[in-house]
Design a protein around this motif. Structure first.
Motif, PDB file in Angstrom:
ATOM      1  N   SER A 262      46.982  52.576  21.900  1.00 64.15           N
ATOM      2  CA  SER A 262      46.132  52.899  22.378  1.00 64.15           C
ATOM      3  C   SER A 262      45.177  51.307  22.055  1.00 64.15           C
ATOM      4  CB  SER A 262      45.109  53.980  21.398  1.00 64.15           C
ATOM      5  OG  SER A 262      46.655  55.174  21.685  1.00 64.15           O
ATOM      6  N   SER A 263      45.300  50.146  21.149  1.00 60.55           N
ATOM      7  CA  SER A 263      44.878  49.503  21.623  1.00 60.55           C
ATOM      8  C   SER A 263      44.622  48.183  22.546  1.00 60.55           C
ATOM      9  CB  SER A 263      44.544  48.401  20.201  1.00 60.55           C
ATOM     10  OG  SER A 263      44.959  49.154  19.310  1.00 60.55           O
ATOM     11  N   ALA A 264      46.155  48.789  23.824  1.00 59.75           N
ATOM     12  CA  ALA A 264      46.259  47.256  24.572  1.00 59.75           C
ATOM     13  C   ALA A 264      45.155  48.333  25.475  1.00 59.75           C
ATOM     14  CB  ALA A 264      46.931  47.203  25.007  1.00 59.75           C
ATOM     15  N   LEU A 265      45.455  49.616  25.694  1.00 54.73           N
ATOM     16  CA  LEU A 265      44.489  50.492  26.676  1.00 54.73           C
ATOM     17  C   LEU A 265      42.753  50.019  26.631  1.00 54.73           C
ATOM     18  CD1 LEU A 265      44.129  52.551  29.011  1.00 54.73           C
ATOM     19  CD2 LEU A 265      43.744  54.699  26.970  1.00 54.73           C
ATOM     20  N   ALA A 266      42.899  50.036  25.510  1.00 52.55           N
ATOM     21  CA  ALA A 266      40.827  49.864  25.894  1.00 52.55           C
ATOM     22  C   ALA A 266      40.313  48.730  25.617  1.00 52.55           C
ATOM     23  CB  ALA A 266      40.711  49.886  23.585  1.00 52.55           C
ATOM     24  N   GLU A 267      41.828  47.572  24.983  1.00 56.37           N
ATOM     25  CA  GLU A 267      41.119  46.242  25.988  1.00 56.37           C
ATOM     26  C   GLU A 267      41.050  45.607  27.244  1.00 56.37           C
ATOM     27  OE1 GLU A 267      40.824  43.069  24.341  1.00 56.37           O
ATOM     28  OE2 GLU A 267      41.515  44.348  22.052  1.00 56.37           O
ATOM     29  N   LYS A 268      42.440  46.437  27.870  1.00 54.96           N
ATOM     30  CA  LYS A 268      42.108  46.819  29.412  1.00 54.96           C
ATOM     31  C   LYS A 268      40.901  47.861  29.425  1.00 54.96           C
ATOM     32  CE  LYS A 268      45.513  46.486  32.563  1.00 54.96           C
ATOM     33  NZ  LYS A 268      47.228  45.687  32.667  1.00 54.96           N
ATOM     34  N   VAL A 269      40.796  48.714  29.700  1.00 54.05           N
ATOM     35  CA  VAL A 269      39.367  48.734  29.734  1.00 54.05           C
ATOM     36  C   VAL A 269      37.696  47.851  29.692  1.00 54.05           C
ATOM     37  CG1 VAL A 269      37.682  51.360  29.376  1.00 54.05           C
ATOM     38  CG2 VAL A 269      40.258  51.934  29.389  1.00 54.05           C
ATOM     39  N   ALA A 270      38.400  47.563  28.703  1.00 50.31           N
ATOM     40  CA  ALA A 270      36.873  46.901  27.814  1.00 50.31           C
ATOM     41  C   ALA A 270      36.921  45.469  29.172  1.00 50.31           C
ATOM     42  CB  ALA A 270      36.953  46.203  26.966  1.00 50.31           C
ATOM     43  N   ASN A 271      38.197  44.918  29.352  1.00 47.77           N
ATOM     44  CA  ASN A 271      37.994  44.094  30.581  1.00 47.77           C
ATOM     45  C   ASN A 271      38.313  44.275  32.378  1.00 47.77           C
ATOM     46  OD1 ASN A 271      38.819  41.913  29.047  1.00 47.77           O
ATOM     47  ND2 ASN A 271      41.172  42.255  29.292  1.00 47.77           N
ATOM     48  N   ILE A 272      38.017  45.618  32.866  1.00 47.79           N
ATOM     49  CA  ILE A 272      38.196  46.036  33.827  1.00 47.79           C
ATOM     50  C   ILE A 272      36.498  45.891  34.274  1.00 47.79           C
ATOM     51  CG2 ILE A 272      38.448  48.040  35.584  1.00 47.79           C
ATOM     52  CD1 ILE A 272      41.387  48.368  34.650  1.00 47.79           C
ATOM     53  N   LEU A 273      35.520  46.720  33.126  1.00 49.17           N
ATOM     54  CA  LEU A 273      34.862  47.734  32.749  1.00 49.17           C
ATOM     55  C   LEU A 273      33.750  45.544  33.374  1.00 49.17           C
ATOM     56  CD1 LEU A 273      34.092  50.120  30.390  1.00 49.17           C
ATOM     57  CD2 LEU A 273      33.456  50.250  33.192  1.00 49.17           C
ATOM     58  N   LYS A 274      34.146  44.691  32.571  1.00 48.57           N
ATOM     59  CA  LYS A 274      33.269  43.577  32.265  1.00 48.57           C
ATOM     60  C   LYS A 274      34.168  42.790  33.912  1.00 48.57           C
ATOM     61  CE  LYS A 274      34.523  42.021  28.485  1.00 48.57           C
ATOM     62  NZ  LYS A 274      35.797  41.319  27.529  1.00 48.57           N
ATOM     63  N   GLY A 275      34.962  43.759  34.586  1.00 49.54           N
ATOM     64  CA  GLY A 275      34.777  43.017  35.947  1.00 49.54           C
ATOM     65  C   GLY A 275      35.961  41.715  35.318  1.00 49.54           C
ATOM     66  N   GLY A 276      37.266  41.662  34.956  1.00 50.32           N
ATOM     67  CA  GLY A 276      37.892  40.817  35.214  1.00 50.32           C
ATOM     68  C   GLY A 276      39.215  41.848  35.212  1.00 50.32           C
ATOM     69  N   LYS A 277      40.359  41.164  35.084  1.00 47.87           N
ATOM     70  CA  LYS A 277      42.108  41.666  35.194  1.00 47.87           C
ATOM     71  C   LYS A 277      42.494  42.134  34.236  1.00 47.87           C
ATOM     72  CE  LYS A 277      41.139  42.649  39.566  1.00 47.87           C
ATOM     73  NZ  LYS A 277      41.911  44.460  40.551  1.00 47.87           N
TER      74      LYS A 277
END
Lengths: 127, 388
Positions: free
Chosen positions: A112-127
């Motif tokens: 779930s932490s990896a998912l949260a990282e990914k979500v945060a990254n996408i919202l920041k506009g990164g990949k």
């Protein structure tokens, strides 16, 4: 605060991801099937959708992704797949604007932490 | 109609045409596959040509003359051996020989020849040999097809089992990781809930494994059945006692209705599995304040066990699917209820062992009634001869 909709048919996986995203300050809404997902989206467009590919039938996730994209073309979709593992596909799927309009894939199993990282990254506009 | 290709290899053209004529309107009846087999004849005048035609025409039967101008019949067989293995050995060779010696016969058999035909032969003798070969080819194919189907079913079953075990595993792993990383904030209630849910999912996994073992034991017939004179009413009361904590927790009432003892020759373990599955469903899919009524009575040539609940019920379409393996009715009402999807499939299999059956009548939102009829522990189709 960013709003995330989690769509998955397993109550416990949803709860795990919800708890971690909520702890990181996201506002999380959840849906256990396509019908609930539509109701959830109709109630207000979120900042991101996390969508499990396998739900009631193997294609519901794909259909829903296309539907969401059509209704809100700018809304990022993170798709959770177990395809590589389940079908022994030796390559990773890439998002495809026409066939499967999702922003990114996350291969199962993941934390779930990896998912949260990914979500945060996408919202920041990164990949 | 299935058609088999026969490749006739002989340097005498008259011989080849004779074979073609004899097989033109000939058909072989293969009882086990319920159909006729006809023949299509292909010619080769030499061993070299024969090898080419085996590759391009893929005949099922090879009528091979031993004495040929270039490569001999035995040479051809030699070169075919490797290819035979590649093709799964579905080419049958019948050696034609004018000077049938023991040496040739032994040599040809060693190279995989199936049968012999001594020259000169009558059309009837030829047909006799072809009939035998054709039956062999068709039955071999049938056996291979069945084996393949069995492999597929097994593969599908294992895939489903793996999937059913992976889902709870992913949930438990997810929760434990969050707990160990403490990544869900500071509210202890959130973590407690995760621990509780992990235990529920583990319980579900254990039930699935137990059900799988029950199912395989029943299906393999390996489990030793020990029918004794059993009072089903007592067994039901004992089972109900075991359910008491869960019944109380769900604020239900469980009642056993039986007039006196209900004797039957049955395996106690099997009856317990049947009752356990029906009672646990009646509790799981019930509503607080509801009830579970278990009726045991004598029915024509056996006994009838009826379990009624006041739970969520189901639609006719759902009823129709219910007794299959890994069938779970998924809707808002069943969400969060754990189950392997094997319980009723097991009940059905066990009922069959008692020459009985299981049926359901349901009312959506009102409840379901499951009726199991058991006739005799002697197995399917035996009860008419041994009335109870």
């Amino acid at each position: 605060m960013a709003v995330v909709i989690l769509i998955d048919d397993d109550v416990d996986l949803i709860e795990a991801n919800r708890a971690v995203l909520a702890a990181r300050g996201f506002i999380v809404r959840t849906a256990l099937n396509a019908v609930e997902a539509r109701q959830c989206l109709a109630a207000g467009v979120p900042d991101l959708v996390v969508l499990d590919v396998m739900m009631e039938t193997p294609t519901v996730g794909f259909d829903l992704a296309r539907e969401i994209h059509k209704a809100a073309p700018k809304l990022p979709i993170l798709m959770l797949t177990g395809l590589r593992e389940a079908m022994d596909v030796p390559f990773q799927f890439g998002p495809d604007e026409t066939w499967l309009p999702v922003t990114q894939f996350l291969e199962k199993p993941f934390s779930s932490s990896a998912l949260a990282e990914k979500v945060a990254n996408i919202l920041k506009g990164g990949k | 109609m299935e058609s088999l290709r026969v490749l006739v290899v002989d340097d005498e053209v008259g011989m080849r045409l004779g074979v073609e004529r004899a097989l033109r309107d000939f058909a072989v009846r293969v009882a086990d596959v319920n159909g006729d087999v006809s023949f299509q004849v292909v010619h080769a005048g030499s061993g070299e040509e024969a090898l080419e035609l085996v590759a391009s025409q893929r005949p099922e039967i090879l009528l091979l003359d031993h004495k040929l101008p270039g490569l001999s019949g035995l040479d051809v067989l030699d070169r075919l051996t490797d290819r035979q293995i590649e093709r799964g050995g579905d080419l049958l060779t019948v050696m034609i020989t004018a000077y049938a010696t023991l040496e040739t016969a032994v040599a040809a058999t060693k190279r995989g020849a199936y049968d012999f035909l001594a020259k000169p032969f009558t059309p009837e003798e030829l047909r006799g040999v072809i009939r035998k070969a054709a039956r062999h080819v068709v039955l071999q194919r049938q056996a291979r097809r069945l084996a393949e189907e069995k492999r597929q079913v097994r593969f599908q079953f294992i895939s489903v089992v793996a999937h059913e075990l992976k889902a709870p595993l992913a949930a438990i792993e997810g929760f434990l990781r969050i707990i160990s990383e403490h990544s869900a904030g500071d509210d202890p209630a959130v973590y407690n809930h995760m621990l509780e849910r992990s235990l529920v999912r583990l319980e579900g996994m254990r039930k699935l494994i137990e059900d799988l073992l029950d199912l395989t034991r029943i299906e393999s017939g390996r489990k030793k059945r020990e029918p004794t004179d059993l009072d089903l009413a007592t067994v039901a009361r004992d089972m109900a006692e075991g359910f008491a904590p869960r019944v109380a927790e769900s604020q239900l009432q469980m009642r056993i209705h039986a007039i006196g003892p209900l004797m039957m020759k049955a395996d106690r373990g099997e009856i317990e599995i049947i009752l356990n599955n029906l009672l646990s469903n009646a509790v799981k899919y019930n509503r607080p304040g509801g009830s579970v009524d278990v009726r045991l009575e004598r029915a024509d040539h056996g006994v009838c066990i009826t379990v009624s609940d006041t739970g969520i019920g189901m639609t006719g379409e759902e009823e129709a699917r219910l007794f299959g393996e890994f069938v779970r009715i998924k809707n808002e009402k069943t969400r969060g209820i754990a189950g392997s999807g094997l319980g009723l499939a097991i009940v059905k299999k066990l009922a069959t062992l008692y020459d009985g059956n299981v049926a359901v009548r349901s009312n959506p939102g009102r409840g379901s009634t499951f009726t199991v009829t058991l006739r005799t522990a002697d197995g399917p189709g035996t009860s008419s001869r041994t009335p109870a």
